[in-house]
Enzyme design. Structure first.
Site, PDB file in Angstrom:
ATOM      1  N   GLY A  14       0.460  -0.929  -0.058  1.00  0.00           N
ATOM      2  CA  GLY A  14       0.096  -0.398   0.013  1.00  0.00           C
ATOM      3  C   GLY A  14       0.598   1.316   0.541  1.00  0.00           C
ATOM      4  N   ASP A 122       7.240  -5.953   5.830  1.00  0.00           N
ATOM      5  CA  ASP A 122       8.024  -6.623   5.714  1.00  0.00           C
ATOM      6  C   ASP A 122       7.529  -7.670   5.087  1.00  0.00           C
ATOM      7  OD1 ASP A 122       6.461  -5.890   7.858  1.00  0.00           O
ATOM      8  OD2 ASP A 122       5.840  -8.205   8.443  1.00  0.00           O
ATOM      9  N   SER A 124       6.865  -7.761   1.948  1.00  0.00           N
ATOM     10  CA  SER A 124       7.293  -7.514   0.495  1.00  0.00           C
ATOM     11  C   SER A 124       8.822  -7.890   0.770  1.00  0.00           C
ATOM     12  CB  SER A 124       7.114  -5.923   0.168  1.00  0.00           C
ATOM     13  OG  SER A 124       5.437  -5.686   0.166  1.00  0.00           O
ATOM     14  N   ASP A 147       0.798   2.292   9.271  1.00  0.00           N
ATOM     15  CA  ASP A 147      -0.178   2.109  10.466  1.00  0.00           C
ATOM     16  C   ASP A 147       1.098   1.624  11.147  1.00  0.00           C
ATOM     17  OD1 ASP A 147      -2.697   1.610   9.209  1.00  0.00           O
ATOM     18  OD2 ASP A 147      -1.679  -0.852   9.059  1.00  0.00           O
ATOM     19  N   ILE A 285      -8.077   8.324   1.973  1.00  0.00           N
ATOM     20  CA  ILE A 285      -7.376  10.247   2.165  1.00  0.00           C
ATOM     21  C   ILE A 285      -6.001   9.681   3.286  1.00  0.00           C
ATOM     22  CG2 ILE A 285      -7.966  11.870   3.240  1.00  0.00           C
ATOM     23  CD1 ILE A 285     -10.401  11.998   1.347  1.00  0.00           C
ATOM     24  N   ARG A 287      -4.141   7.598   3.385  1.00  0.00           N
ATOM     25  CA  ARG A 287      -2.735   7.379   2.634  1.00  0.00           C
ATOM     26  C   ARG A 287      -2.552   8.818   1.520  1.00  0.00           C
ATOM     27  NH1 ARG A 287      -3.663   1.123   2.064  1.00  0.00           N
ATOM     28  NH2 ARG A 287      -3.605   1.698  -0.114  1.00  0.00           N
TER      29      ARG A 287
HETATM   30  O1  F6P Z   1      -1.099  -0.494   5.195  1.00  0.00           O
HETATM   31  C1  F6P Z   1      -2.391  -1.235   5.911  1.00  0.00           C
HETATM   32  C2  F6P Z   1      -3.844  -0.352   5.264  1.00  0.00           C
HETATM   33  O2  F6P Z   1      -3.333   0.888   5.798  1.00  0.00           O
HETATM   34  C3  F6P Z   1      -4.411  -0.714   6.970  1.00  0.00           C
HETATM   35  O3  F6P Z   1      -4.508  -0.112   7.602  1.00  0.00           O
HETATM   36  C4  F6P Z   1      -6.132  -1.084   5.366  1.00  0.00           C
HETATM   37  O4  F6P Z   1      -6.916  -1.300   6.083  1.00  0.00           O
HETATM   38  C5  F6P Z   1      -5.374  -1.148   4.399  1.00  0.00           C
HETATM   39  O5  F6P Z   1      -3.857  -1.277   4.369  1.00  0.00           O
HETATM   40  C6  F6P Z   1      -6.155  -0.831   3.149  1.00  0.00           C
HETATM   41  O6  F6P Z   1      -5.656  -1.485   1.988  1.00  0.00           O
HETATM   42  P1  F6P Z   1      -6.141  -1.431   0.705  1.00  0.00           P
HETATM   43  O7  F6P Z   1      -5.348  -0.558  -0.243  1.00  0.00           O
HETATM   44  O8  F6P Z   1      -6.340  -2.800   0.296  1.00  0.00           O
HETATM   45  O9  F6P Z   1      -7.586  -0.890   0.860  1.00  0.00           O
END
Ligand code: F6P
Length: 362
Positions: A14, A122, A124, A147, A285, A287
């Site tokens: 992600g 980890d 990956s 996270d 949002i 991320r």
């Molecule tokens: O990186 C982990 C995470 O941010 C989790 O907290 C969340 O549930 C997940 O990614 C969501 O990922 P996706 O892009 O698959 O919806």
């Protein structure tokens, strides 16, 4: 010193904010050592597809604005299915594990790579390290996750920005909650770890912060909301992580096995108890967004350390942030450590409790 000529860098899993700053750091650090850097597209997929997908990275690539943006300029993949690869015409081909090995080996040879820097989780790193070993090249891992539960490191790239994004959302929710005398619920990411929910709740002055590590009861939530009302506070903000559980270990929402939706569960249940509540799923949002200074600095420091390790001839190492220092650990050792959840006896839990935030039953 190792005679490194050309290295690859990729992002995997992600995305989050700060990845481009890490790619920049690896590129600038490597160029300074006289090496060339290839940015591999879409995690390892760029090495598995034919024609391969990659770009040569130069200083010019980091002229404004790339490194200041969220996301990853190289693309990523979090599907975990390397066997299915997209052809140039948009159709898919299924590759066996042997074919994947061969393609990776051929790609390394054709591109003349001596090493790969993997910016990812980890999981990956573990997968890519096997390919690297098989192809006879070095690998260094740089941890990232909003996270902040990556093993071996106190901090991972992306967490600080995500925390700022959620805190900003809570500030906004507080103003509208106060205007309407409502309970506004922010559902945040975190399937197994509640660092993001807990720290944002403290920063965003929430009344409730529910995290996967501490079981909660609905009655406990209501008690806290009523206390706030009794003290003359006519609105509340709740932060709930998507992976929260009740003391019997059950998730509180209906879509079994799926994450997301817990805030809607609270809205309907709280309505029956006379609360005017609304749900806000902050979603992806969290991320995104301009990486905050903390993430840019961490990403740059991790990148510099990764290049340094390669120049010392090291492989299978993960760069980590421990007690304010950038160190490195053996990948296999890191993989033996479980992901780091919120310490339920830790400082942040104490701070939240002392502020009167309901964080569950403890
Ligand atoms: O990186 C982990 C995470 O941010 C989790 O907290 C969340 O549930 C997940 O990614 C969501 O990922 P996706 O892009 O698959 O919806």
């Amino acid at each position: 010193m190792t005679a490194m000529k050309r290295i690859g860098v990729l992002t995997s899993g992600g995305d989050c904010s700060g990845l481009n700053a890490a790619i920049r750091g690896v590129t600038l650090g490597a160029i300074k050592k006289g090496w060339e850097v290839l940015g591999i597209h879409n995690a390892t997929d760029g090495l598995f597809v034919r024609p391969m997908r990659y770009q040569k990275l130069t200083m010019a690539d980091f002229e404004f604005p790339y490194a200041t943006l969220g996301g990853t300029m190289l693309g990523t993949n979090s599907s975990g299915n390397a066997n299915l690869q997209e052809r140039a015409d948009g159709t898919y081909e299924e590759l066996t594990n042997e074919q994947l090995n061969q393609r990776f080996k051929d790609a390394v040879e054709e591109l003349g790579l001596s090493a790969l820097v993997v910016i990812g989780g980890d999981g990956s790193m573990a997968i890519v390290s096997k390919f690297c070993k098989m192809a006879g090249i070095s690998m260094i891992g740089i941890p990232k996750t909003i996270d902040n539960d990556a093993p071996g490191t106190d901090l991972a790239i992306g967490f600080a920005t995500a925390r700022a994004v959620v805190t900003d959302a809570l500030d906004k929710l507080n103003t509208t909650a106060a205007s309407h005398h409502r309970v506004l619920i922010a559902e945040v990411m975190g399937r197994g770890a509640g660092h993001l929910a807990l720290e944002s709740a403290v920063a965003g002055f929430a009344d409730v912060a529910l995290i996967p590590e501490i079981p909660y009861t609905y009655e406990g939530v209501v008690k806290r909301l009523k206390e706030a009302q009794a003290n003359g506070k006519r609105h509340s903000v709740m932060v709930v992580a998507e992976g929260i559980k009740t003391p019997d270990g059950k998730h509180s929402y209906s879509c079994a096995g799926k994450f997301g939706g817990v805030s809607e569960y609270f809205v309907s249940r709280l309505a029956k108890d006379g609360f005017n509540a609304r749900a806000n799923v902050l979603g992806h949002i969290q991320r995104a967004g301009t990486p905050v200074a903390e993430d840019r600095i961490l990403a740059s420091a991790f990148a510099v350390k990764a290049v340094e390790l390669l120049s010392e001839g090291k492989t299978n190492r993960v760069v980590c942030h421990q007690n304010g220092k950038i160190i490195d650990m053996d990948l296999n050792q890191v993989l033996k450590i479980s992901n780091s959840p919120v310490d339920v006896n830790g400082e942040m839990v104490k701070v939240a409790q002392s502020l009167g935030i309901y964080i569950g039953e403890r």
